[in-house]
Design a protein around this motif. Sequence first.
Motif, PDB file in Angstrom:
ATOM      1  N   THR A  39       0.830  -1.244   0.224  1.00 30.52           N
ATOM      2  CA  THR A  39       0.058   0.107   0.130  1.00 30.52           C
ATOM      3  C   THR A  39       0.803   1.224   0.063  1.00 30.52           C
ATOM      4  O   THR A  39       0.393   2.423   0.091  1.00 30.52           O
ATOM      5  CB  THR A  39      -0.908   0.014   1.252  1.00 30.52           C
ATOM      6  OG1 THR A  39      -0.146  -0.158   2.288  1.00 30.52           O
ATOM      7  CG2 THR A  39      -1.990  -1.015   1.360  1.00 30.52           C
ATOM      8  N   THR A  70      -4.724 -13.029  -0.854  1.00 29.59           N
ATOM      9  CA  THR A  70      -5.511 -12.307  -0.667  1.00 29.59           C
ATOM     10  C   THR A  70      -5.730 -11.789   0.895  1.00 29.59           C
ATOM     11  O   THR A  70      -5.792 -12.804   1.703  1.00 29.59           O
ATOM     12  CB  THR A  70      -7.257 -12.902  -1.106  1.00 29.59           C
ATOM     13  OG1 THR A  70      -7.145 -13.391  -2.104  1.00 29.59           O
ATOM     14  CG2 THR A  70      -8.039 -11.745  -0.663  1.00 29.59           C
ATOM     15  N   VAL A  72      -7.744 -10.575   3.739  1.00 33.62           N
ATOM     16  CA  VAL A  72      -9.529 -10.372   3.890  1.00 33.62           C
ATOM     17  C   VAL A  72      -9.235  -9.558   5.239  1.00 33.62           C
ATOM     18  O   VAL A  72      -9.318 -10.063   6.512  1.00 33.62           O
ATOM     19  CB  VAL A  72      -9.973 -11.622   4.250  1.00 33.62           C
ATOM     20  CG1 VAL A  72     -11.631 -11.427   4.556  1.00 33.62           C
ATOM     21  CG2 VAL A  72      -9.746 -12.337   3.006  1.00 33.62           C
ATOM     22  N   THR A  73      -9.746  -8.261   5.056  1.00 36.30           N
ATOM     23  CA  THR A  73     -10.036  -7.412   6.514  1.00 36.30           C
ATOM     24  C   THR A  73     -11.308  -7.379   6.847  1.00 36.30           C
ATOM     25  O   THR A  73     -12.339  -7.303   6.244  1.00 36.30           O
ATOM     26  CB  THR A  73      -9.546  -5.994   6.112  1.00 36.30           C
ATOM     27  OG1 THR A  73      -8.217  -5.967   5.475  1.00 36.30           O
ATOM     28  CG2 THR A  73      -9.718  -4.953   7.276  1.00 36.30           C
ATOM     29  N   GLN A  74     -11.599  -8.208   7.985  1.00 40.52           N
ATOM     30  CA  GLN A  74     -12.931  -8.507   8.616  1.00 40.52           C
ATOM     31  C   GLN A  74     -13.440  -7.540   9.619  1.00 40.52           C
ATOM     32  O   GLN A  74     -12.903  -7.512  10.678  1.00 40.52           O
ATOM     33  CB  GLN A  74     -12.681  -9.872   9.379  1.00 40.52           C
ATOM     34  CG  GLN A  74     -12.277 -11.091   8.214  1.00 40.52           C
ATOM     35  CD  GLN A  74     -12.035 -12.384   9.121  1.00 40.52           C
ATOM     36  OE1 GLN A  74     -11.640 -12.337  10.125  1.00 40.52           O
ATOM     37  NE2 GLN A  74     -12.494 -13.310   8.238  1.00 40.52           N
ATOM     38  N   ASP A  79     -16.638  -7.933   4.875  1.00 38.49           N
ATOM     39  CA  ASP A  79     -15.083  -8.087   4.765  1.00 38.49           C
ATOM     40  C   ASP A  79     -14.777  -7.264   3.439  1.00 38.49           C
ATOM     41  O   ASP A  79     -15.381  -7.044   2.567  1.00 38.49           O
ATOM     42  CB  ASP A  79     -14.834  -9.893   4.198  1.00 38.49           C
ATOM     43  CG  ASP A  79     -15.142 -10.628   5.079  1.00 38.49           C
ATOM     44  OD1 ASP A  79     -15.256 -10.351   6.429  1.00 38.49           O
ATOM     45  OD2 ASP A  79     -15.352 -11.625   4.850  1.00 38.49           O
ATOM     46  N   GLU A  80     -13.519  -6.931   3.423  1.00 38.95           N
ATOM     47  CA  GLU A  80     -12.686  -6.214   2.418  1.00 38.95           C
ATOM     48  C   GLU A  80     -11.922  -7.076   1.831  1.00 38.95           C
ATOM     49  O   GLU A  80     -11.059  -7.297   2.619  1.00 38.95           O
ATOM     50  CB  GLU A  80     -12.287  -4.802   2.791  1.00 38.95           C
ATOM     51  CG  GLU A  80     -11.534  -4.241   1.573  1.00 38.95           C
ATOM     52  CD  GLU A  80     -10.747  -2.931   2.002  1.00 38.95           C
ATOM     53  OE1 GLU A  80      -9.661  -2.529   1.686  1.00 38.95           O
ATOM     54  OE2 GLU A  80     -11.542  -1.992   2.911  1.00 38.95           O
ATOM     55  N   LEU A  81     -11.750  -7.330   0.563  1.00 39.74           N
ATOM     56  CA  LEU A  81     -10.692  -8.331   0.036  1.00 39.74           C
ATOM     57  C   LEU A  81      -9.730  -7.657  -0.894  1.00 39.74           C
ATOM     58  O   LEU A  81     -10.004  -6.680  -1.573  1.00 39.74           O
ATOM     59  CB  LEU A  81     -11.341  -9.334  -1.014  1.00 39.74           C
ATOM     60  CG  LEU A  81     -11.735 -10.657  -0.402  1.00 39.74           C
ATOM     61  CD1 LEU A  81     -12.934 -10.322   0.734  1.00 39.74           C
ATOM     62  CD2 LEU A  81     -12.090 -11.572  -1.454  1.00 39.74           C
ATOM     63  N   ARG A  82      -8.345  -7.599  -0.806  1.00 37.43           N
ATOM     64  CA  ARG A  82      -7.276  -7.058  -1.321  1.00 37.43           C
ATOM     65  C   ARG A  82      -6.248  -8.157  -1.998  1.00 37.43           C
ATOM     66  O   ARG A  82      -5.641  -8.869  -0.843  1.00 37.43           O
ATOM     67  CB  ARG A  82      -6.786  -5.918  -0.735  1.00 37.43           C
ATOM     68  CG  ARG A  82      -5.470  -5.225  -1.459  1.00 37.43           C
ATOM     69  CD  ARG A  82      -4.782  -4.414  -0.271  1.00 37.43           C
ATOM     70  NE  ARG A  82      -3.560  -3.757  -1.203  1.00 37.43           N
ATOM     71  CZ  ARG A  82      -3.583  -2.484  -1.574  1.00 37.43           C
ATOM     72  NH1 ARG A  82      -4.863  -1.743  -1.712  1.00 37.43           N
ATOM     73  NH2 ARG A  82      -2.602  -1.993  -2.292  1.00 37.43           N
ATOM     74  N   GLN A 228     -16.724 -14.887  -2.653  1.00 41.29           N
ATOM     75  CA  GLN A 228     -16.818 -13.230  -2.518  1.00 41.29           C
ATOM     76  C   GLN A 228     -16.007 -12.615  -3.887  1.00 41.29           C
ATOM     77  O   GLN A 228     -16.252 -11.892  -4.558  1.00 41.29           O
ATOM     78  CB  GLN A 228     -16.283 -12.418  -1.273  1.00 41.29           C
ATOM     79  CG  GLN A 228     -17.162 -12.798  -0.205  1.00 41.29           C
ATOM     80  CD  GLN A 228     -16.715 -11.849   1.036  1.00 41.29           C
ATOM     81  OE1 GLN A 228     -16.429 -10.669   0.758  1.00 41.29           O
ATOM     82  NE2 GLN A 228     -16.697 -12.591   2.031  1.00 41.29           N
ATOM     83  N   PRO A 241      -9.460  -4.493  10.780  1.00 39.80           N
ATOM     84  CA  PRO A 241      -9.079  -3.148  10.140  1.00 39.80           C
ATOM     85  C   PRO A 241      -8.104  -2.156  10.815  1.00 39.80           C
ATOM     86  O   PRO A 241      -7.183  -1.670  10.326  1.00 39.80           O
ATOM     87  CB  PRO A 241     -10.465  -2.242  10.398  1.00 39.80           C
ATOM     88  CG  PRO A 241     -11.452  -3.576  10.605  1.00 39.80           C
ATOM     89  CD  PRO A 241     -10.452  -4.569  11.186  1.00 39.80           C
TER      90      PRO A 241
END
Length: 455
Positions: A39, A70, A72-74, A79-82, A228, A241
């Motif tokens: 990032t 991946t 996975v921010t839970q 969830d957010e996948l990056r 997802q 997070p």
Amino acid sequence: MNSPTLAPLARRTAIRPIRMIHLGLGNFFRAHQAWYTDTASDAAEWGYAAFDGRSPRMSTLLRPQGGAYTLVTQAPGGDELRVVESLSAVHAATEAAAWLGYFEDPQVAIVTLTITEAGYRVDPAGAHAHEVAALRSDPRAAVASAVGRLVAGLLARRAAGAGGIVLLPCDNLPDNGPGLREAVTRYADRVDPTLLAWIDAHVTFGSTMVDRITPATTPALVAEVERQGGFADSAPVPTEPFTEWVIACDFPAGRPDWDATFVDDVTPYEHRKHWLLNGSHSLLAYRGLLLGHVTVRDAILDPDCRGWVERWWDEAQRHIVLDADSNAAYRGHLIERYENPSIRHELAQISMDGSEKLLGRVLPVVLAEREAGRVPEAALMVLGAWVAFLRARPVPVRDPRADELCELAALPDLGDAARALVAVLDADLASDDQALDGIVAAADALLAAREGAAR
């Protein structure tokens, strides 16, 4: 599954140049240092060559995916996948030639480590004497210990004239920079004393404080990522997070534009994290498991455990020099993190390696409170819960000294068992009868509550 790899994502238009090495290819590294690098504003300029610590499991899973995975921010809201792409190469621990090759490359500027507390323990005159002998005979010999691998890498870098390098430990270890320096130089002195002057001139040892709750990967997470994301990933990483990285280090050859906090001294941040977060984790693990809880969330929602956590924080906070408002906010964030319904952080995982973790998480507060003439009820309760945990074994004991600890815990008299176990942590504390009485009382109450619940 639709595919054995992440190839359908069509990511990785270019492999990032390898300018960093990482040792310890576990979930925390991939949720933390690798993510910070991915990032960064200059991420395209910084790639990692990442090596397994011992088991080849993770490199085996990641290699077919080109090192991508991946994250996975839970969060409570979903969830957010990056897809993280900062790993330009992944290697098994046994790939010694590749390891040395990166050290010989002057473009490689930083080595980061996540090898857990046990990885920094080294005995070059005893348990690791065979490694020392091998490196004396052949500086390119393959060695297994983390510190031995670093010394072998530094020997190769010196021989190649590749210049300076930064060693940046990222483990929950008090004074991790000085600790790493001491371990490396002690080992190097046994292998080749002339290396010490080169290390002084060319190696920078940084210190860090790292924080991000990262549970183990489960089959359910693998299936959820496919559902997802619409692609298969053999090695996704779950995380929360919240994240924090505090660094005290100079980087002579540059570094990624990490969104971290750079300070002259990480110690106050280190104390707050180790005592408030990690210390309460140990409290929740040992007390929670004895009371029948499975996860951090289960335990923190129990008023009994929550109350002890708050009392523990009150005791520990007396010895943290950061301002009170900042500490109060930090405590509030911790409760939010612990109560996050999307994070399944198992207490059994946290209970591992207690004989090492308690040395930095709890013992300093106990000793500081005793020196101030106080009897720290909550801090002693944590040690009592550890004693009771070892005596009752609600889950298998996983610790480098597990056999010894379980034998001591099984002594017929609880007081004798507690004294012997506390002596493993600190011999002087084991002779402090007032403190030991508090530890025994806490262990006895927990064992009685567990026995009563089982009836």
